[in-house]
Design an enzyme around this catalytic site. Sequence first.
Site, PDB file in Angstrom:
ATOM      1  N   SER A 327       0.753  -1.254   0.013  1.00 62.04           N
ATOM      2  CA  SER A 327      -0.077   0.055   0.128  1.00 62.04           C
ATOM      3  C   SER A 327       0.755   1.246  -0.128  1.00 62.04           C
ATOM      4  CB  SER A 327      -0.870   0.066   1.331  1.00 62.04           C
ATOM      5  OG  SER A 327      -1.942  -0.952   1.282  1.00 62.04           O
ATOM      6  N   HIS A 370     -14.935  -0.852   3.319  1.00 64.03           N
ATOM      7  CA  HIS A 370     -15.050   0.494   4.315  1.00 64.03           C
ATOM      8  C   HIS A 370     -16.365   1.493   3.960  1.00 64.03           C
ATOM      9  CE1 HIS A 370     -10.846  -0.553   3.862  1.00 64.03           C
ATOM     10  NE2 HIS A 370     -10.694   0.055   5.136  1.00 64.03           N
ATOM     11  N   CYS A 383      -7.969   1.827   1.818  1.00 61.25           N
ATOM     12  CA  CYS A 383      -8.987   1.060   1.339  1.00 61.25           C
ATOM     13  C   CYS A 383      -8.386   0.602  -0.114  1.00 61.25           C
ATOM     14  CB  CYS A 383     -10.268   1.744   1.011  1.00 61.25           C
ATOM     15  SG  CYS A 383     -11.583   0.952   0.061  1.00 61.25           S
TER      16      CYS A 383
END
Length: 647
Positions: A327, A370, A383
Amino acid sequence: MRRPTRDTAESQRRITRRGLVIGGLQAGVMTALALRMRHLQLEQADQFRLLADENRINIQLLPPARGRVFDRNGQIIAENIPSYRITMIREQAGDVDAVIARLARLVELDPGELEKARRDLRDLRGDTPVTVADRVTWEAISRVAVNAPALPGVMPEVGLSRRYPLRDDYAHVVGYVGAVSDKDLERIEAPEALLRLPRFQIGKIGLEARREDLLRGTAGSRRVEVNAAGRIMRELDRQEGQPGADIQITLDNELQGYTHARLKGESAAAVVIDCESGDVLVSASSPSYDPNLFVRGISVANYRALLENPYRPLPNKAVQGIYPPGSTFKMVTALAALEDGQIDINETVYCPGHKEISGRRFHCWKRGGHGNVDFHRSLRESCDVYYYELALRTGIEKISAMAERLGLGEQFDLPMTSVAQGLVPTRQWKLANRGQPWVVGDSINASIGQGFVLASPMQLAVMTARLATSRQITPRLVKSIDGVEQPSGRGEDLDLNENNLREVRRAMYAVSNSNRGTAYRSRIVEDAMRMAGKTGTSQVRNISSGERATGVLNNNALPRTQRDHALFVDYAPYDAPKYAVAVIVEHGGGGSTAAAPIARDITLQALYGGDPPLEAYPTADRPRIRTQQEELRQQRLRPGAGEKDRA
């Protein structure tokens, strides 16, 4: 017919002039020869007498002092220390075995070293000095000198040997030297005679190898008188060589040492870059090793221990290790979409916990999803589904182009061994290297730093520095050479929309400072020092649909080698970036739990130039941090470690 009287007189004058010229030349030559004979017979008589009566002149190479290496503050990292050794020349020794037997009664000889010396005495040229005993004491040198008449061809010598006083702190950056091997000579075109001296040392890895041309220096020479037995009678003259250049690197001893101590017990790497100059302040790979073990030849047992260590101490994970960035790559995808106008920061994407694409389900890390997510929340809470949507809109080519602009996929010109290029994939790359066309699933995986994307901690630190400064920061490792400052890595403007960069930074700030951010527990609470960052978790195994149905196994329930890599990148202070940091913990689990606390501690250490006040940490962490600081301080000051090791 008779020649005119005038012509005869002119002819006689010409002959006279030519005779004078020729006579003058002959006289000059004879005078020069006479002067030369006088010079040789009178002025150089002593020198030529040395060549008679079974004496001769030897010319010997003098190895130069190797250049030293310092940190940015002038503290020594690699130095030269005196080393006593005993050498032998075969053609002067006569009966080699008899001389070695007499020598063994005076000096303790290592069997392995002696066996190698016997091979060299047999295989090398007869006039080549061969080291019989190395690193002997001054007392041993004295005994050999006193018994010199009984040891023909044996010479006690003093030389220089490399030493790394900080041991494992710089093993992966500076590297180490070792004796020149046959493989080294094969790699070098027309190796100079200096490299054939016994036990001469050259750089093997790291800065020592990559800057060998600067550090080695040039050899000197001396002429000595030796008698029929090969004993040196006197030195006639000496021409000193040129010592190697001293190199000052950009790393900071204190911060480098702290980082190694903080990474202890992990298979990990950390990089710290100065956001103003591009200077690499920390390049740490854990675990490390003592480079002094390699200088004289590491033992089989010690080398096997390093090779068999599951935490892999030999590779330099900071620049050589390449990992899916997870991420931490989401800033790249986000900036590519913003620059291409594919997303508005207020637009929301619904995340139910997965996204169906071409009949395949791509999951978010949060199983329940989410809900509605806008730009800032997508980065703050990481997310995945939001970035799947950005990948579909933007396309891999623009995402890859942005990654390269931010420093990923670039092999930086750093004087370290095996600096990796990483991988920023494109359609053409997959077709050329995998023989397969690009599919939409490849773009989905790449958008969250998985799939084919690979980056090193050094590249991730550069990416973070460029995001923080809007400049094309380039990492610099060498600060100066013999006092001459080297070019800065400050870089030019990235020519990106500053509003877009500002929104990415705001979202990174929320990661660490919003109570919904994935790194909130590792925040800095001192207002002037607050950081902006991003967690990353790099998946190293495939998760089956069956496992998803029953519940994905926690990292702690898996064997170590199947656990996710943990990553974290940050810069601080948020309003005036000074340092960019990247940390990876191999198989550490989640980035927020394993990598973020380490990165936060290193960042604070850099900001404060030492142990930060406890007030910079969240209140709940302070008792633990106080204990940790004391343990790390004791670890760095333990007897025999770093600067304390001067024996």
